[in-house]
Design a protein around this motif. Structure first.
Motif, short mmCIF file in Angstrom:
data_model
loop_
_atom_site.label_atom_id
_atom_site.label_comp_id
_atom_site.label_asym_id
_atom_site.label_seq_id
_atom_site.Cartn_x
_atom_site.Cartn_y
_atom_site.Cartn_z
N ILE A 32 0.86 -1.19 0.00
CA ILE A 32 0.00 0.00 0.00
C ILE A 32 0.89 1.23 0.00
O ILE A 32 1.88 1.28 0.73
N VAL A 33 0.55 2.23 -0.80
CA VAL A 33 1.31 3.49 -0.77
C VAL A 33 0.49 4.56 -0.08
O VAL A 33 -0.73 4.62 -0.20
N SER A 34 1.19 5.39 0.68
CA SER A 34 0.56 6.49 1.42
C SER A 34 1.53 7.64 1.50
O SER A 34 2.75 7.44 1.46
N ASN A 35 1.00 8.85 1.62
CA ASN A 35 1.88 10.01 1.80
C ASN A 35 1.80 10.55 3.22
O ASN A 35 2.31 11.62 3.51
N GLN A 36 1.15 9.81 4.13
CA GLN A 36 1.02 10.26 5.50
C GLN A 36 1.82 9.37 6.45
O GLN A 36 1.68 8.15 6.43
N THR A 37 2.63 10.00 7.26
CA THR A 37 3.47 9.28 8.22
C THR A 37 2.76 9.17 9.56
O THR A 37 2.40 10.20 10.15
N VAL A 225 5.41 7.41 0.69
CA VAL A 225 5.98 8.02 -0.51
C VAL A 225 5.53 9.47 -0.54
O VAL A 225 4.34 9.74 -0.75
N LYS A 226 6.44 10.40 -0.31
CA LYS A 226 6.07 11.80 -0.20
C LYS A 226 5.74 12.44 -1.55
O LYS A 226 4.92 13.34 -1.64
N ASP A 227 6.40 11.98 -2.59
CA ASP A 227 6.21 12.58 -3.90
C ASP A 227 4.99 11.98 -4.59
O ASP A 227 4.95 10.78 -4.87
N ASP A 239 4.73 -1.55 -8.73
CA ASP A 239 5.57 -1.49 -7.53
C ASP A 239 4.71 -1.47 -6.28
O ASP A 239 5.17 -1.81 -5.18
N ALA A 240 3.47 -1.02 -6.42
CA ALA A 240 2.51 -0.98 -5.32
C ALA A 240 1.18 -1.53 -5.81
O ALA A 240 0.90 -1.53 -7.02
N ASP A 241 0.37 -2.03 -4.89
CA ASP A 241 -0.87 -2.72 -5.24
C ASP A 241 -2.13 -1.95 -4.86
O ASP A 241 -3.20 -2.23 -5.38
N MET A 242 -2.00 -0.99 -3.96
CA MET A 242 -3.19 -0.26 -3.51
C MET A 242 -2.82 1.16 -3.11
O MET A 242 -1.79 1.39 -2.47
N TYR A 243 -3.67 2.10 -3.49
CA TYR A 243 -3.50 3.51 -3.14
C TYR A 243 -4.85 4.00 -2.63
O TYR A 243 -5.68 4.43 -3.40
N PRO A 244 -5.08 3.92 -1.31
CA PRO A 244 -6.35 4.41 -0.76
C PRO A 244 -6.29 5.90 -0.45
O PRO A 244 -5.22 6.50 -0.45
N PHE A 245 -7.43 6.50 -0.23
CA PHE A 245 -7.54 7.91 0.13
C PHE A 245 -6.89 8.81 -0.92
O PHE A 245 -6.26 9.81 -0.59
N MET A 246 -7.05 8.45 -2.17
CA MET A 246 -6.55 9.26 -3.28
C MET A 246 -7.61 10.30 -3.61
O MET A 246 -8.78 9.97 -3.81
#
Length: 519
Positions: A32-37, A225-227, A239-246
């Motif tokens: 899962i990719v996210s831009n929030q830490t 992932v910040k960018d 490279d990633a399988d899910m991107y929630p809260f887009m």
């Protein structure tokens, strides 16, 4: 794109999950990719997406909800509500254990709910809970000071994680407890393997999960992932399988063009995400309601939703999301009127102008930074010189806003299914809590509003409850502690080979024990 060494060594990842996602009937890795830490993993004392996604995998809760808003068994195999609505009895499953092998008992449930009540930003969520009886190891009786229509929903995974009392009851401050980030012990379908702030969270399958045959996956990796461009490339390249809260219109449209991906807006029914401009009403300049109203009249909500958001966002006019049965359109909506805005500024004594700063959440540029920059140019038309103040990361922004160190800020705040859970916290005088993000950070206080919200919290009659919330919304529209902009257009992009993607009412803030790869 930077990959931390641990990820490069992960089993499915090492063989270059960077070129193809795992395809297995059982097991495998979900990236899962996210831009929030996340600050930490404990959703019992911290709100927000960043914490809720991993927390709901690590910690189990009394109940979980299906896509039809119906409560389902989880740690509680059954439950009952007393005829007078003054108590709820939870009957726990017999064989559930924490990740360290210790059994889960009613004492853990009682400890967790009372700890959450005292420490969570949503102070109204468990406010009516007076005590919890534990007549035996598998029975917990929640005693209320008044009926609480939202209680069962509040026992959902993202809101009521059950914490081990033998760990968190050691006398340390639970909000800063070291076991929130290292050696975290819950009873959910996954266990924390590794947490590297600003880089990744790695979750491993719980082999002793109390629901037989689950979880289906071996591993979940949440990569930070910040960018934004790198997040899209990761999804497009596998490279990633899910991107929630887009939420970005360009992101949504771009990933819809990828043949191997599905993009859906399902999964956010209970979230109720509102995008807004908040005012620090304790600030000398913004304490004058005329200034707040002037700013509201200067902003063009339609321009933001139609031009900046390219029609993806829907306008939001009040504190309750417009898809809710409790929303009323019978309120002042502050349609753009620069002449009226300038008159209000002059009336407030600021005919010669003023200076203000505006903050925004780093990451979702289109919903946050772009609007903040638009505010800078738009408010210049009524004599307000705006400085846009960036934050290097989410914790910095949260620290400023939670610490009341701001004048205006962009923010995304969720309704969380029922107004008692997600709306009351923003407006109650009693929830002005310095250092706590997503509490009443506006420092707004109106005793009439408190009275209406307290009455609505216990009202069992649906029509009477709607009337109370309608009156509340009318007052808020006049006081303008917040200018409402749009409903955040959350979408989830995911690999089409995934079975049971998170489309329930809580989306990715829900146990992913049923997600698996097709063959």
């Amino acid at each position: 794109m930077k990959l931390i060494p641990r990820l490069l060594g992960a089993a499915a990842f090492a063989a270059s999950a960077m070129s193809a996602a795992p395809v297995m009937a059982e097991g495998g890795t979900l990236v899962i990719v996210s831009n929030q830490t996340p600050r930490h993993m404990n959703g019992g004392v911290q709100s927000g997406i960043a914490t809720a996604v991993p927390s709901t995998q690590i910690f189990a809760s009394p109940l979980r909800y299906d896509e039809n808003w119906e409560p389902q068994p989880y740690l509680a195999e059954s439950w009952s509500v007393s005829d007078d609505g003054m108590s709820v009895t939870l009957n726990l499953v017999q064989d559930a254990t924490f990740h360290d092998g210790q059994p889960i008992t009613s004492e853990d449930v009682a400890f967790s709910i009372m700890t959450t009540k005292e420490n969570h930003p949503f102070k109204s969520m468990f406010a009516p809970v007076e005590s919890i009886d534990t007549p035996d190891a598998h029975t917990a009786v929640i005693n209320l000071s008044q009926p609480h229509p939202a209680l069962l929903l509040a026992l959902s995974p993202a809101l009521a994680p059950i914490m081990p009392k033998h760990i968190y009851g050691d006398g340390q401050d639970v909000k800063s407890h070291p076991r929130n980030t290292t050696d975290v012990v819950g009873s959910g379908p996954f266990m924390l393997e590794e947490f590297t702030p600003a880089e990744a969270t790695i979750l491993k399958k719980n082999p002793d999960f109390f629901i037989e045959g689950r979880p289906k996956l071996d591993e979940i990796i949440i990569r930070i992932v910040k960018d934004p461009s790198s997040m899209l490339i990761a999804m497009e390249n596998g490279d990633a399988d899910m991107y929630p809260f887009m939420a970005g219109s360009q992101e949504i449209r771009r990933l819809k063009e990828a043949d191997h991906l599905e993009v859906t807006d399902e999964g956010y029914a209970a979230v109720g995400p509102l995008n807004w401009l908040a005012f620090n009403t304790a600030n000398e300049k913004l304490s004058d309601v005329r200034v707040r109203r002037a700013i509201a009249y200067a902003i063009d909500r339609d321009f933001i939703t139609k031009a900046l958001h390219r029609g993806v966002s829907q306008p939001q006019r009040g504190p309750i999301i417009e898809s809710s049965p409790y929303f009323t359109a019978d309120i002042e909506t502050y349609d753009t009127d620069l002449e009226r805005a300038n008159a209000l500024m002059a009336e407030a004594g600021y005919g010669d102008g003023m200076e203000l700063t505006i903050d925004y959440i780093p990451g979702p540029k289109e919903q946050q930074q772009s609007i903040a920059e638009y505010m800078k140019s738009q408010l210049k038309k009524i004599g307000i010189d705006v400085t846009v103040r960036a934050a290097p990361d989410f914790p910095t922004w949260a620290g400023r806003v939670g610490g009341h160190d701001f004048e205006m800020t962009m923010d995304v705040v969720f309704n969380w299914g029922d107004p008692v859970i997600g709306v009351h916290r923003t407006y109650l005088c009693s929830n002005i809590r310095e250092g706590v993000i997503w509490s009443n950070t506006q420092q707004y206080c109106n005793e009439e509003v408190d009275s209406l919200l307290n009455a609505a919290a216990v009202e069992q009659d649906q029509e009477k409850r709607k009337a109370l919330y309608a009156e509340f919304q009318q007052i808020i529209a006049q006081d303008v502690p917040i200018y409402y902009i749009n409903a955040t257009p959350y979408h989830t992009a995911y690999d089409k080979r995934l079975i049971n993607p998170p489309k329930g009412i809580w989306g990715a803030m829900h146990p992913m024990d049923m997600i698996e790869w097709s063959e």
